[in-house]
Design a protein around this motif. Sequence first.
Motif, PDB file in Angstrom:
ATOM      1  N   ARG A 184       1.456   9.420  -5.675  1.00  0.00           N
ATOM      2  CA  ARG A 184       1.924  10.758  -5.309  1.00  0.00           C
ATOM      3  C   ARG A 184       2.903  11.290  -6.356  1.00  0.00           C
ATOM      4  N   GLU A 185       3.835  10.442  -6.831  1.00  0.00           N
ATOM      5  CA  GLU A 185       4.781  10.872  -7.855  1.00  0.00           C
ATOM      6  C   GLU A 185       4.067  11.216  -9.165  1.00  0.00           C
TER       7      GLU A 185
ATOM      8  N   ALA B  75       4.083  14.858 -10.977  1.00  0.00           N
ATOM      9  CA  ALA B  75       4.472  15.036 -12.379  1.00  0.00           C
ATOM     10  C   ALA B  75       3.379  15.795 -13.133  1.00  0.00           C
ATOM     11  N   GLU B  76       2.135  15.473 -12.858  1.00  0.00           N
ATOM     12  CA  GLU B  76       1.017  16.169 -13.509  1.00  0.00           C
ATOM     13  C   GLU B  76       0.990  17.642 -13.096  1.00  0.00           C
ATOM     14  N   LEU B  77       1.211  17.926 -11.810  1.00  0.00           N
ATOM     15  CA  LEU B  77       1.232  19.318 -11.348  1.00  0.00           C
ATOM     16  C   LEU B  77       2.393  20.090 -11.961  1.00  0.00           C
TER      17      LEU B  77
ATOM     18  N   ARG C 277       0.832  -1.205   0.000  1.00  0.00           N
ATOM     19  CA  ARG C 277       0.000   0.000   0.000  1.00  0.00           C
ATOM     20  C   ARG C 277       0.866   1.253   0.000  1.00  0.00           C
ATOM     21  N   SER C 278       1.947   1.275   0.799  1.00  0.00           N
ATOM     22  CA  SER C 278       2.801   2.466   0.834  1.00  0.00           C
ATOM     23  C   SER C 278       3.515   2.660  -0.508  1.00  0.00           C
TER      24      SER C 278
END
Length: 162
Positions: free
Chosen positions: A55-56, A60-62, A47-48
């Motif tokens: 999150r990565e 990248a999208e942001l 899960r982590s």
Amino acid sequence: MLDFNAPEFVVVAIVALIFIGPKDLPKAMRFVGKWVGKARAVARQFRSGFDNMVREAELAELEKQWAEENARIMSEHPPAALPAPEAPEVHHVAEDAAPVMVEQPAFVEDTPAVSAPAPKPKRARKPAAAAAPEVADEAAAKPAPKPRAPRKKAAPPAEAAE
């Protein structure tokens, strides 16, 4: 995932008690608990790792959106041309010219001299007998303590007579 209600758990406990037996039940419960703990650790790690990947991808999208917005703003408002910096004046000095002296700082003789602090005077100590004669007399008047005799070991208990 696995969902146990209270009645189901009671049924599993009774079946385990019947088939495993009360003697080996604690050992079996430790074994099952160890494997459940390992399974939870693997699930937590999975899960982590998955959360880190998500999150990565979001970051990248942001970053992509930020770069697009930055390019749009830069195209709408181009930076103004900056004036060229002025060239500093260069002074040529003849090779045989005397060196130019700069003004030297003035030294004032009225400055007080700094010295180390004076050492503190040591106090003279009085001899012990002169300081308290009555204490010295009392110490001499007390007799020395008597040496103690070694303790005797306790005798073993007497055995009961038959």
